[in-house]
Design a protein around this motif. Structure first.
Motif, short mmCIF file in Angstrom:
data_model
loop_
_atom_site.label_atom_id
_atom_site.label_comp_id
_atom_site.label_asym_id
_atom_site.label_seq_id
_atom_site.Cartn_x
_atom_site.Cartn_y
_atom_site.Cartn_z
N GLU A 486 0.93 -1.13 -0.24
CA GLU A 486 0.00 0.03 0.12
C GLU A 486 0.67 1.29 -0.03
N PHE A 487 2.04 1.16 0.74
CA PHE A 487 2.97 2.26 0.83
C PHE A 487 3.34 2.63 -0.52
N GLN A 488 3.69 1.42 -1.43
CA GLN A 488 4.13 1.67 -2.79
C GLN A 488 3.12 1.88 -3.70
N GLU A 489 1.79 2.07 -3.05
CA GLU A 489 0.57 2.36 -4.01
C GLU A 489 0.52 1.35 -5.18
N VAL A 490 0.54 0.06 -4.92
CA VAL A 490 0.29 -0.94 -5.70
C VAL A 490 -1.25 -1.16 -5.60
N ILE A 491 -2.14 -1.40 -6.87
CA ILE A 491 -3.26 -1.74 -6.77
C ILE A 491 -3.51 -3.29 -6.30
N LEU A 492 -4.16 -3.51 -5.27
CA LEU A 492 -4.47 -5.13 -5.07
C LEU A 492 -5.69 -5.89 -6.03
N THR A 493 -5.35 -6.96 -6.46
CA THR A 493 -6.24 -7.57 -7.18
C THR A 493 -6.67 -9.12 -6.39
N ASP A 494 -7.58 -9.62 -6.97
CA ASP A 494 -8.35 -10.90 -6.55
C ASP A 494 -7.46 -12.03 -6.52
N VAL A 495 -7.59 -12.70 -5.77
CA VAL A 495 -6.87 -14.17 -5.57
C VAL A 495 -7.59 -15.18 -5.43
N LYS A 496 -7.49 -16.34 -6.32
CA LYS A 496 -8.13 -17.52 -6.36
C LYS A 496 -7.48 -18.48 -5.72
N ASP A 497 -7.95 -19.59 -5.22
CA ASP A 497 -7.49 -20.73 -4.74
C ASP A 497 -6.36 -20.40 -3.37
N PHE A 498 -6.75 -19.39 -2.55
CA PHE A 498 -5.74 -18.89 -1.44
C PHE A 498 -5.92 -20.26 -0.63
N GLU A 499 -4.50 -20.30 0.05
CA GLU A 499 -4.17 -21.34 0.84
C GLU A 499 -3.09 -21.05 1.82
N ALA A 500 -3.25 -21.31 3.27
CA ALA A 500 -2.34 -20.74 4.23
C ALA A 500 -1.72 -22.16 4.74
N ILE A 501 -0.34 -22.30 4.56
CA ILE A 501 0.16 -23.42 5.22
C ILE A 501 0.82 -22.96 6.65
N ALA A 502 0.24 -23.31 7.61
CA ALA A 502 0.92 -22.83 8.85
C ALA A 502 2.37 -23.44 9.15
N GLY A 503 2.96 -22.28 9.33
CA GLY A 503 4.50 -22.43 9.73
C GLY A 503 5.32 -22.53 8.34
N SER A 504 4.51 -22.46 7.29
CA SER A 504 5.40 -22.56 6.01
C SER A 504 5.17 -21.08 5.14
N GLY A 505 3.89 -20.74 4.91
CA GLY A 505 3.44 -19.70 4.03
C GLY A 505 2.27 -19.38 3.49
#
Ligand code: ATP
Ligand code: CU1
Ligand code: MG
Length: 751
Positions: A486-505
């Motif tokens: 946000e600080f660099q003023e990039v425009i965020l877009t939609d994400v599909k198939d989001f997945e969080a792997i705990a402890g990894s990323g």
């Protein structure tokens, strides 16, 4: 499963508490019950399908006591409580005065007869047996009524309490005297002296009432901590409705109201700043002494004081949900809970009373057989009954726990139960989470390097991908990346198939490309080639930074360096803990190099790094398996299992609600010095409890043989029953005075 706290009435000592506890526990559907004698409360865990408040109340009734539901709001309860206590204490005072004046008359009247002196200012009629009989009767049967009632209730349950001892002892003295008054000839004919002991009966009652009065005073004193906390609350709020400012009572404030706060004013309830900025003194709630800066979006806490600026905030929590109300509730619960050491005291009281009655009977029989002197036999028996009264024993732990937990709250340390307070002094190993515990927990992206440089504004495109994916993550590192984007003023877009792997990323698909952000290890597990940036990453890690790797379509494209500043208090607190003799260990999911660099900066030698969130609890259990008492300090959701697994879980109050719920102790401010204070407080409280138990026991243990007349054959010493009564009252007083000494507790800064 439901929880319930009830107010109890009619308890006179610790054995009453344990018999109520037994009675409630015997109700089908009750899972757990804890009666606190000092607080006069029972906390009950029960299954509402199987039983109800009414059933529990009926059970308590049948046992001879009363249970009243506690009103929900803490403030109402305080009012009711005060009224009850007031009428109770007025009643007690009337009885104390009556018993006191009559006892003094009787004792003074007895002086000439006892000493053989002729004292003209003491009229002889004061020593008239019949007058004494009449004067003592109201003391014995009105002032001392509660002892008879208590003894009778106990008898119905086939137990003996301190009431039993008092009722038996004073009745023996009184009725023996009545007998002598009616038939003095019988004694004189046998060559025995025909003394009466009315003054003994009366003054023992008076002394015990005095003890009770002092005890009530002390009980009022100890809940001071709670009253202080509740007194912090503001009475009114200045809210803005329809563009108009109006001052309303606190009860009328609703969630979502806009509140105006001026410099020097108190913040009425919890909320979020929506206009203006200021500095706020939060010391009364968090224990943090420096004023805290607040701007739009920041949280403000009810009862704290606005210092410099003027601002508006939107209320988020009111009534019993406010931070302050929850603290009050927690402290109340803790003060009412039972320390493990008290179970021991309760057990001792349980068998102590019957044993004393047996000793008293034996004393009577032995003396009567040996000397044939029924007076001597009766007097020694009465003495044994009176000096052995274990009332101080019932006060020893609850009073110290009450003062200790209250002291904790004053210092920004919320202790959930007496058990944690007791355990904290035994801690051998203290495990500190890194992020949010040792560090501020406010990571910021400091470096960003891409493989292909800035060609075709590649850098910004990658940042856009990274921030878009991380926007779905709750992890502080994710938030840091989003903030940087946000600080660099990039425009965020939609994400599909989001997945969080705990402890990894995390990973997801942006604009048709699969993106992964996370640890080096994870990238390698995924089979990505990381060679190119590894040297750079190592350098950042050695500077205490966390490196987040970014892969696009299976190829490493960039790394982000994220720094999280150490809390200013961390190094000092670690040193203080080590000086207290604790082993300090750091536990983190972060990579080893970063972890080592931070551990080195705060002076920790032992670290567990790259631990996945689901393994954190196992690490704690491994330490426990070595026979260590382990405390865990953490703030995050991923720390909750470890907090629960540890012997003493300590949550950072600025952390997540989940962590706080899983912990035993909460440090309201983020300052780690609080851990040191908590341990010092635990040590001080336990020392105090041990002293109390000593004071409670020493009089009984030393007194019983003397009272039984052991020294009589040797020195001709016999305790006066009045002195026995005095010793008993004094043991209660010394226990209370000692417990109140704990109020002087001050956290010590170890440097
Ligand atoms: N949302 C995410 N974005 C990028 N990397 C992540 C993310 N979540 C986790 N990681 C990576 O996984 C590592 C381990 O995460 P984890 O949450 O277990 O520990 P941590 O928060 O870094 O440290 P601590 O255990 O001290 O809280 C992180 O250091 C980071 O490299
Ligand atoms: Cu007693
Ligand atoms: Mg974390």
């Amino acid at each position: 499963m439901d929880n319930l706290t009830v107010k109890l009435q009619g308890m006179s000592c610790a054995s009453c508490a344990s018999s109520i506890e037994q009675a409630i526990k015997s109700v089908p559907g009750v899972i757990e019950c804890n009666v606190n004698f000092g607080m006069e409360q029972a906390s009950i865990q029960y299954d509402s399908q199987k039983t109800s408040l009414a059933t529990i109340q009926a059970t308590v009734d049948a046992a001879g006591y009363k249970a009243l539901p506690l009103p929900e709001m803490a403030a109402d309860e305080d009012d009711n409580d005060r009224k009850n206590r007031k009428s109770e204490s007025q009643n007690l005072q009337r009885k104390l005065w009556t018993a006191g004046i009559i006892s003094i008359l009787l004792v003074v009247g007895g002086i000439p007869a006892m000493t053989g002196l002729h004292l003209p200012f003491i009229p002889a009629w004061l020593h008239n047996f019949w007058l004494q009989l009449v004067l003592t009767a109201p003391v014995q049967f009105w002032c001392g009524k509660s002892f008879y009632i208590g003894a009778w209730k106990a008898l119905k349950r086939r137990v003996a309490t301190m009431d039993t001892l008092i009722a038996l002892g004073t009745s023996a003295a009184y009725f023996y005297s009545v007998f002598v008054t009616f038939f003095p000839g019988l004694f004189i004919a046998q060559g025995l002296n025909s003394s009466v002991y009315y003054e003994v009966a009366a003054s023992v009652v008076a002394l015990i009432l005095l003890g009770k009065t002092l005890e009530n005073l002390a009980k009022g004193e100890t809940s001071e901590a709670i009253r202080k906390l509740m007194g912090l609350q503001a009475k009114t709020a200045r809210i803005v409705r329809n563009g108009q400012e109006l001052e309303v009572p606190l009860a009328q404030v609703e969630i979502g109201d806009i509140v105006q706060v001026r410099p020097g004013e108190q913040i009425p309830v919890d909320g979020e700043v929506i206009e203006g900025y200021s500095t706020i003194d939060e010391a009364m709630v968090t224990g943090e002494s420096l004023p805290v800066k607040k701007q739009i979006g920041d949280e403000v806490i009810g009862a704290t004081i606005n210092k410099t600026g003027s601002f508006k905030f939107r209320t988020t929590r009111i009534g019993k949900d406010t931070f302050l109300a929850q603290i009050v509730k927690m402290v109340q619960d803790a003060q009412g809970s039972k320390a493990p050491i008290q179970k021991l005291a309760d057990e001792v009281t349980g068998w102590f009373v019957p044993a004393v009655i047996a000793v008293a009977l034996a004393t009577f029989i032995i003396w009567f057989n040996a000397t044939g002197n029924i007076t001597l036999a009766t007097v020694t028996m009465v003495e044994v009954l009176i000096i052995a009264c274990p009332c101080a024993l019932g006060l020893a732990t609850p009073t110290a726990v009450m003062v200790g937990t209250g002291k904790g709250a004053e210092n920004g340390i919320l202790i959930k139960g007496a058990e944690s307070l007791e355990l904290a002094h035994k801690i051998q190993v203290i495990v500190l989470d890194k992020t949010g515990t040792l560090t501020e927990g406010k990571p910021t992206v400091t470096d960003f390097v891409t493989i292909k440089g800035t060609a075709n504004s590649n850098e910004l495109k990658l940042l856009k991908f990274a921030a878009s994916v991380e926007r779905n993550s709750e992890h502080p590192l994710g938030e840091a990346v989003v903030r940087y984007g946000e600080f660099q003023e990039v425009i965020l877009t939609d994400v599909k198939d989001f997945e969080a792997i705990a402890g990894s990323g995390v990973r997801g698909v942006v604009e048709g490309k699969s993106i992964a952000l996370g640890t080096l290890r994870w990238m390698q597990e995924l089979g990505f080639d990381t060679d190119y940036l590894e040297l750079r990453a190592k350098a950042w890690e050695s500077a205490s930074k966390t490196v987040v790797w970014m892969a696009v379509e299976g190829k490493i494209e960039a790394i982000l360096g994220i720094a999280d500043a150490l809390k200013p208090s961390s190094a000092r607190a670690v040193k203080a803990l080590q000086k207290l003799g604790l082993e300090v260990v750091m536990l983190t999911g972060d990579n080893r190099t970063t972890a080592e660099s931070i551990a080195h900066a705060v002076g920790i030698d032992r670290i567990f790094a790259e631990v996945r969130p689901d393994q954190k609890a196992a690490k704690i259990q491994a330490l426990q398996a070595q026979g260590k008492i382990v405390a865990m300090v953490g703030d995050g959701i991923n720390d909750a299992p470890a907090l629960a697994a540890s012997d003493v879980g300590i949550a950072i109050g600025t952390g997540t609600d989940v962590a706080i719920a899983a912990s035993d102790i909460t440090l309201i401010s983020g300052d780690l010095q609080g851990i040191v204070t908590a341990i010092q407080l635990s040590r001080a409280t336990m020392r105090n409890i041990r002293e109390n138990l000593f004071f409670a026991f020493i009089y009984n243990i030393a007194g019983i043989p003397i009272a039984a007349g052991i020294l009589y054959p040797i020195f001709g010493w016999l305790l006066s029953p009045i002195i026995a009564g005095g010793a008993m009252a004094f043991s209660s007083v010394s226990v209370l005075t000692n417990a109140l000494r704990l109020r002087k507790f001050q956290p010590k800064y170890i440097t």
